[in-house]
Enzyme design. Structure first.
Site, PDB file in Angstrom:
ATOM      1  N   GLY A  36       0.802  -1.223   0.000  1.00 44.68           N
ATOM      2  CA  GLY A  36       0.000   0.000   0.000  1.00 44.68           C
ATOM      3  C   GLY A  36       0.832   1.269   0.000  1.00 44.68           C
ATOM      4  O   GLY A  36       2.023   1.244  -0.254  1.00 44.68           O
ATOM      5  N   GLU A  78       3.662   5.776  -8.151  1.00 41.37           N
ATOM      6  CA  GLU A  78       3.681   5.445  -9.586  1.00 41.37           C
ATOM      7  C   GLU A  78       4.385   4.110  -9.879  1.00 41.37           C
ATOM      8  O   GLU A  78       4.102   3.485 -10.897  1.00 41.37           O
ATOM      9  CB  GLU A  78       4.335   6.567 -10.400  1.00 41.37           C
ATOM     10  CG  GLU A  78       3.459   7.808 -10.570  1.00 41.37           C
ATOM     11  CD  GLU A  78       2.162   7.540 -11.353  1.00 41.37           C
ATOM     12  OE1 GLU A  78       2.157   6.673 -12.250  1.00 41.37           O
ATOM     13  OE2 GLU A  78       1.149   8.193 -11.030  1.00 41.37           O
ATOM     14  N   HIS A  89       4.131   1.313  -8.016  1.00 40.93           N
ATOM     15  CA  HIS A  89       3.064   0.313  -7.871  1.00 40.93           C
ATOM     16  C   HIS A  89       2.108   0.393  -9.063  1.00 40.93           C
ATOM     17  O   HIS A  89       1.660  -0.621  -9.590  1.00 40.93           O
ATOM     18  CB  HIS A  89       2.233   0.583  -6.615  1.00 40.93           C
ATOM     19  CG  HIS A  89       2.983   0.511  -5.320  1.00 40.93           C
ATOM     20  ND1 HIS A  89       3.179   1.601  -4.516  1.00 40.93           N
ATOM     21  CD2 HIS A  89       3.571  -0.540  -4.688  1.00 40.93           C
ATOM     22  CE1 HIS A  89       3.847   1.232  -3.430  1.00 40.93           C
ATOM     23  NE2 HIS A  89       4.105  -0.050  -3.507  1.00 40.93           N
ATOM     24  N   GLN A 141      11.112  -4.824 -10.504  1.00 40.30           N
ATOM     25  CA  GLN A 141      12.558  -5.057 -10.564  1.00 40.30           C
ATOM     26  C   GLN A 141      13.285  -4.269  -9.456  1.00 40.30           C
ATOM     27  O   GLN A 141      14.397  -4.597  -9.071  1.00 40.30           O
ATOM     28  CB  GLN A 141      13.049  -4.631 -11.958  1.00 40.30           C
ATOM     29  CG  GLN A 141      14.498  -4.903 -12.249  1.00 40.30           C
ATOM     30  CD  GLN A 141      14.840  -6.383 -12.226  1.00 40.30           C
ATOM     31  OE1 GLN A 141      14.115  -7.217 -12.772  1.00 40.30           O
ATOM     32  NE2 GLN A 141      15.937  -6.722 -11.572  1.00 40.30           N
ATOM     33  N   SER A 192       9.672   4.837  -3.897  1.00 40.57           N
ATOM     34  CA  SER A 192       9.526   3.907  -2.776  1.00 40.57           C
ATOM     35  C   SER A 192       8.605   4.542  -1.755  1.00 40.57           C
ATOM     36  O   SER A 192       8.645   5.766  -1.557  1.00 40.57           O
ATOM     37  CB  SER A 192      10.892   3.654  -2.135  1.00 40.57           C
ATOM     38  OG  SER A 192      10.732   3.090  -0.848  1.00 40.57           O
ATOM     39  N   SER A 193       7.777   3.708  -1.126  1.00 36.44           N
ATOM     40  CA  SER A 193       6.898   4.244  -0.078  1.00 36.44           C
ATOM     41  C   SER A 193       7.740   4.860   1.033  1.00 36.44           C
ATOM     42  O   SER A 193       7.296   5.746   1.755  1.00 36.44           O
ATOM     43  CB  SER A 193       6.026   3.135   0.509  1.00 36.44           C
ATOM     44  OG  SER A 193       5.309   2.508  -0.525  1.00 36.44           O
ATOM     45  N   ARG A 194       8.978   4.388   1.184  1.00 33.80           N
ATOM     46  CA  ARG A 194       9.840   4.888   2.265  1.00 33.80           C
ATOM     47  C   ARG A 194      10.464   6.243   1.947  1.00 33.80           C
ATOM     48  O   ARG A 194      11.054   6.863   2.844  1.00 33.80           O
ATOM     49  CB  ARG A 194      10.940   3.873   2.583  1.00 33.80           C
ATOM     50  CG  ARG A 194      10.401   2.618   3.264  1.00 33.80           C
ATOM     51  CD  ARG A 194      11.519   1.739   3.817  1.00 33.80           C
ATOM     52  NE  ARG A 194      11.011   0.682   4.682  1.00 33.80           N
ATOM     53  CZ  ARG A 194      10.763  -0.574   4.290  1.00 33.80           C
ATOM     54  NH1 ARG A 194      10.960  -0.929   3.033  1.00 33.80           N
ATOM     55  NH2 ARG A 194      10.303  -1.465   5.150  1.00 33.80           N
TER      56      ARG A 194
HETATM   57  P1  AMP Z   1       5.868  -2.736  -1.767  1.00 35.29           P
HETATM   58  O1  AMP Z   1       4.550  -2.070  -1.555  1.00 35.29           O
HETATM   59  O2  AMP Z   1       7.040  -1.876  -1.459  1.00 35.29           O
HETATM   60  O3  AMP Z   1       5.938  -4.105  -1.131  1.00 35.29           O
HETATM   61  O4  AMP Z   1       5.982  -3.008  -3.316  1.00 35.29           O
HETATM   62  C1  AMP Z   1       4.998  -3.733  -4.006  1.00 35.29           C
HETATM   63  C2  AMP Z   1       5.485  -4.041  -5.384  1.00 35.29           C
HETATM   64  O5  AMP Z   1       5.757  -2.825  -6.073  1.00 35.29           O
HETATM   65  C3  AMP Z   1       6.788  -4.867  -5.409  1.00 35.29           C
HETATM   66  O6  AMP Z   1       6.705  -5.831  -6.452  1.00 35.29           O
HETATM   67  C4  AMP Z   1       7.820  -3.834  -5.711  1.00 35.29           C
HETATM   68  O7  AMP Z   1       8.956  -4.344  -6.369  1.00 35.29           O
HETATM   69  C5  AMP Z   1       7.056  -2.896  -6.630  1.00 35.29           C
HETATM   70  N1  AMP Z   1       7.683  -1.573  -6.640  1.00 35.29           N
HETATM   71  C6  AMP Z   1       8.012  -0.806  -5.573  1.00 35.29           C
HETATM   72  N2  AMP Z   1       8.632   0.327  -5.972  1.00 35.29           N
HETATM   73  C7  AMP Z   1       8.703   0.264  -7.321  1.00 35.29           C
HETATM   74  C8  AMP Z   1       9.235   1.122  -8.333  1.00 35.29           C
HETATM   75  N3  AMP Z   1       9.823   2.276  -8.045  1.00 35.29           N
HETATM   76  N4  AMP Z   1       9.130   0.720  -9.616  1.00 35.29           N
HETATM   77  C9  AMP Z   1       8.546  -0.462  -9.940  1.00 35.29           C
HETATM   78  N5  AMP Z   1       8.015  -1.303  -9.042  1.00 35.29           N
HETATM   79  C10 AMP Z   1       8.100  -0.961  -7.755  1.00 35.29           C
END
Ligand code: AMP
Length: 282
Positions: free
Chosen positions: A31, A35, A37, A149, A186-188
């Site tokens: 969550g 962009e 996600h 990736q 990144s969400s972070r």
């Molecule tokens: P997360 O919510 O961080 O667990 O990410 C969920 C999915 O989104 C994972 O498959 C991540 O690799 C992907 N994701 C996160 N950040 C990016 C990004 N900047 N570009 C492409 N995919 C991403």
């Protein structure tokens, strides 16, 4: 758009969709959508009849002292974005639904692929990831599941799990989405304070420099690693967790640069740990 918070109704919906002949695409997320996600969601919409996005901040993949409590969350914003995009269902279970009291099962990919990089700095992290992804696959029954990736090690581990345990689904890789200046979304990133946002650009700068050196003929891993560290050291707040240059297919050690090579970094800025990587083919 349907919103499910329990496993059995999610599963029932997916079964029904499949019975009607629809292919299902799953985008697993924690969550606080950005962009990055959404590019996974777009890919899923393009390739599948029905799309499910899961939103679950998985306690099992966070270690003691990590940011599980502080991890940013905004379910109503996320669901309204997904509804506008035309997503068919959101699966947003509670931790109790996923891990009822007494829960004691796990799925784990062992070996060097899971022990290096984030596996070394976050013990138990990937066991949490593979366990939750198994549960998400069983709840949502996807034909295709979409992963970024950006989390290269996670992607390789999930692919290995799916291959070795014969999950009846295909993993689709989606390229990393970046800000205009190159910072991987990144969400972070919302944790970055003041100068840290600008300093975080050393990650992509170091990766690009290494890529350029490799394209220019550099094959020596020690020299490449040193020049990556030198660039990161130009940021006063950056603290390196790891710099790795490994086989891009299985994360095995390389004698020298050849084939598909993964250059991967994890760097802390204060309490914020960022990861990024580039795949280079020679
Ligand atoms: P997360 O919510 O961080 O667990 O990410 C969920 C999915 O989104 C994972 O498959 C991540 O690799 C992907 N994701 C996160 N950040 C990016 C990004 N900047 N570009 C492409 N995919 C991403």
């Amino acid at each position: 758009m349907q919103i499910f918070d329990n496993i059995s109704s999610m599963q029932e919906w997916s079964l029904q969709m499949r019975k009607q002949g629809n292919s299902i695409g799953l985008v697993p997320t924690m969550g606080y959508l950005h962009e990055g996600h959404l590019s996974l969601v777009k890919e899923a919409i393009k390739n599948c009849d029905k799309v499910v996005v899961s939103i679950f901040v998985n306690p099992m993949q966070f270690g003691q002292g990590e940011d599980f409590e502080e991890y940013p969350r905004d379910l109503s914003r996320d669901t309204s974005i997904l509804e506008k995009m035309g997503v068919d269902a959101v699966f947003a279970p509670t931790a109790r639904e996923m891990y009822p009291s007494g829960f004691s099962s796990s799925v784990e990919v062992s070996g060097e692929i899971a022990e290096k990089m984030c596996g070394a700095s976050r013990p138990g992290h990937f066991k949490g990831v593979t366990t939750v992804c198994t549960k998400l696959f069983h709840a949502c029954l996807p034909d295709l599941a979409f992963y970024g990736q950006k989390d290269a090690q996670q992607l390789l581990i999930i692919e290995k799990m799916v291959r070795e345990l014969n999950f009846p689904l295909k993993i689709i890789r989606v390229p990393t989405v970046r800000e205009e200046d190159g910072l991987a979304l990144s969400s972070r990133n919302v944790y970055l304070e003041g100068a840290q946002r600008q300093e975080a650009l050393v990650l992509i700068k170091a990766l690009k420099q290494a890529q350029k050196q490799i394209r220019g003929g550099e094959r020596d891993i020690t020299r490449l690693t040193a020049s990556i560290k030198e660039i990161i050291a130009t940021s006063p707040q950056a603290e390196i967790d790891y710099v790795e240059i490994l086989n891009g297919d299985d994360l095995s050690e390389l004698e020298r640069i050849e084939g598909r090579v993964l250059i991967a970094l994890a760097v802390k800025f204060g309490n914020t740990r960022l990861i990024d990587n580039l795949l280079v083919e020679v």
